[in-house]
Write a protein that holds these residues in place. Structure first.
Motif, PDB file in Angstrom:
ATOM      1  N   UNK A  23       0.834  -1.204   0.000  1.00  0.00           N
ATOM      2  CA  UNK A  23       0.000   0.000   0.000  1.00  0.00           C
ATOM      3  C   UNK A  23       0.868   1.253   0.000  1.00  0.00           C
ATOM      4  N   UNK A  24       1.934   1.259   0.810  1.00  0.00           N
ATOM      5  CA  UNK A  24       2.829   2.424   0.846  1.00  0.00           C
ATOM      6  C   UNK A  24       3.418   2.683  -0.531  1.00  0.00           C
ATOM      7  N   UNK A  25       3.832   1.631  -1.192  1.00  0.00           N
ATOM      8  CA  UNK A  25       4.412   1.771  -2.528  1.00  0.00           C
ATOM      9  C   UNK A  25       3.360   2.226  -3.535  1.00  0.00           C
ATOM     10  N   UNK A  26       2.158   1.693  -3.427  1.00  0.00           N
ATOM     11  CA  UNK A  26       1.067   2.073  -4.327  1.00  0.00           C
ATOM     12  C   UNK A  26       0.715   3.553  -4.174  1.00  0.00           C
ATOM     13  N   UNK A  27       0.637   4.033  -2.926  1.00  0.00           N
ATOM     14  CA  UNK A  27       0.326   5.442  -2.678  1.00  0.00           C
ATOM     15  C   UNK A  27       1.426   6.350  -3.229  1.00  0.00           C
ATOM     16  N   UNK A  28       2.668   5.910  -3.112  1.00  0.00           N
ATOM     17  CA  UNK A  28       3.776   6.696  -3.650  1.00  0.00           C
ATOM     18  C   UNK A  28       3.692   6.777  -5.165  1.00  0.00           C
ATOM     19  N   UNK A  29       3.386   5.665  -5.798  1.00  0.00           N
ATOM     20  CA  UNK A  29       3.280   5.647  -7.259  1.00  0.00           C
ATOM     21  C   UNK A  29       2.129   6.525  -7.746  1.00  0.00           C
ATOM     22  N   UNK A  30       1.059   6.615  -6.964  1.00  0.00           N
ATOM     23  CA  UNK A  30      -0.078   7.458  -7.353  1.00  0.00           C
ATOM     24  C   UNK A  30       0.323   8.924  -7.449  1.00  0.00           C
TER      25      UNK A  30
END
Length: 365
Positions: A23-30
């Motif tokens: 989730x942390x990585x996904x939010x960063x990519x967003x």
């Protein structure tokens, strides 16, 4: 017989690539895909292929299903396309806040202090004699009774105005801030992404104000050829356009917004990487990207002077190091009486946070 049975402790192994980590990585990519969930998931899949961030027990499909189950992701029933939800938008802001400002505890009241004492809700160590106009809840009754006993004796107790002692209280002020973000094309020129750090700072500042200073206000204005306000929910989707830089229009809109705010402290934060290059004259645009155009510069400086007359300081965060651009910023800052920071992209958040807190400590008269 009642008792306890003990066994050997076996620590739980947190599986690599679990939901929280992904989730942390996904939010960063967003942040980098401007809120495009499809593109962020595609990047996440590529990272998984290269770095094996999932495992046999928890795959990317499990992560996507959990995103939907937990309310982070919506799936269109007809097209099958994914989009982020309001919960995801809030999570992006919270993630930016933790990354830039550190973890802050939520406070129910805005605690903006000023050097001037007055009616407030936080006592300080100062004491003084009662003066006409002081509120009754400021009187320290215990110390006032003690003063009366010392001054008049215990046998014939009496209290006069001179016996009353007042506890000073910190006067907490409200602040209205407009954050201006340059979205001209130069924010992504020369292979450097400047818009993503600017968005992160805006989201972190918005979340800081919402949680720690809920009585303060924050408005966000973006400016290119024109200037327009955006909602907090629009920040993750913000993109650079094929625009010039109409700083004058941004300042004009920011000033109009602050005029309507009924607060004592008003300020403008401006994040930009370039010089003003554009004005709107009626229905046409006057543009000049070569050098510093006198017509554009003078109009922008006049707007800075108008903000000074309205007691609205402008703090410019310049994320470019060209000497002639810095010279313009110095002239702009001198005209307004504000401040300027020539910051790197990495230090932008810390600069804005420190300056926001510092500005909240101004004396209100």
């Amino acid at each position: 017989m009642r008792g306890y049975g003990f066994s050997q402790f076996t620590p739980r192994q947190v599986p690599k690539g679990g939901f929280d980590e992904l989730l942390k990585l996904f939010l960063e990519l967003l942040n980098y895909t401007s809120g495009d969930a499809e593109e962020a998931l595609a990047w996440l899949n590529e990272l998984d292929k290269q770095y094996n961030i999932t495992n046999d027990k928890y795959g990317m499909g499990d992560f996507i299903d959990e995103l939907k189950d937990r309310g982070y992701l919506n799936e269109d029933g007809r097209s099958g396309q994914f989009s982020i939800t309001a919960k995801t938008e809030q999570s992006i802001r919270q993630s930016a806040l933790e990354e830039i400002f550190g973890k802050l505890k939520k406070s129910g009241k805005g605690n903006h202090r000023s050097p001037q004492s007055g009616q407030g809700d936080e006592k300080n160590a100062e004491r003084r004699e009662f003066e006409f106009g002081d509120s009754l809840d400021q009187i320290d009754m215990t110390q006032s009774i003690h003063n009366a006993q010392v001054n008049h004796g215990i046998g014939d107790f009496m209290m006069t105005e001179r016996d009353l002692e007042v506890e000073e209280m910190d006067y907490k002020t409200l602040t209205s801030t407009v954050l201006m973000i340059d979205i001209s094309h130069s924010m992504i020129l020369y292979g450097e992404d400047r818009i993503t750090p600017a968005k992160k700072v805006a989201m972190a500042l918005a979340e800081l104000i919402r949680t720690k200073y809920p009585k303060d206000t924050l408005d966000i204005v973006v400016f290119g050829n024109d200037a327009w306000p955006i909602n907090l929910q629009d920040l993750p989707y913000l993109q650079v356009g094929p625009y010039h830089t109409n700083t004058y229009a941004g300042l004009q809109l920011a000033t109009d917004i602050l005029r309507r705010r009924k607060t004592h402290n008003k300020q403008i934060f401006m994040i930009t990487d370039g010089k003003p290059t554009c004005l709107k004259e009626g229905t046409r645009y006057y543009k000049n990207s070569i050098g510093l155009d006198r017509k554009v510069v003078n109009k922008t400086l006049n707007m800075a002077a108008q903000c000074k007359r309205l007691k609205i300081p402008i703090t410019t965060f310049m994320i470019a190091k060209d000497p002639y651009l810095q010279q313009f910023v110095r002239q702009f800052t001198e005209t307004n009486g504000g401040k300027a920071f020539y910051s790197s992209l990495n230090g932008l958040g810390e600069y804005i946070f420190e300056d926001y807190i510092r500005n909240r400590r101004r004396t209100v008269r």
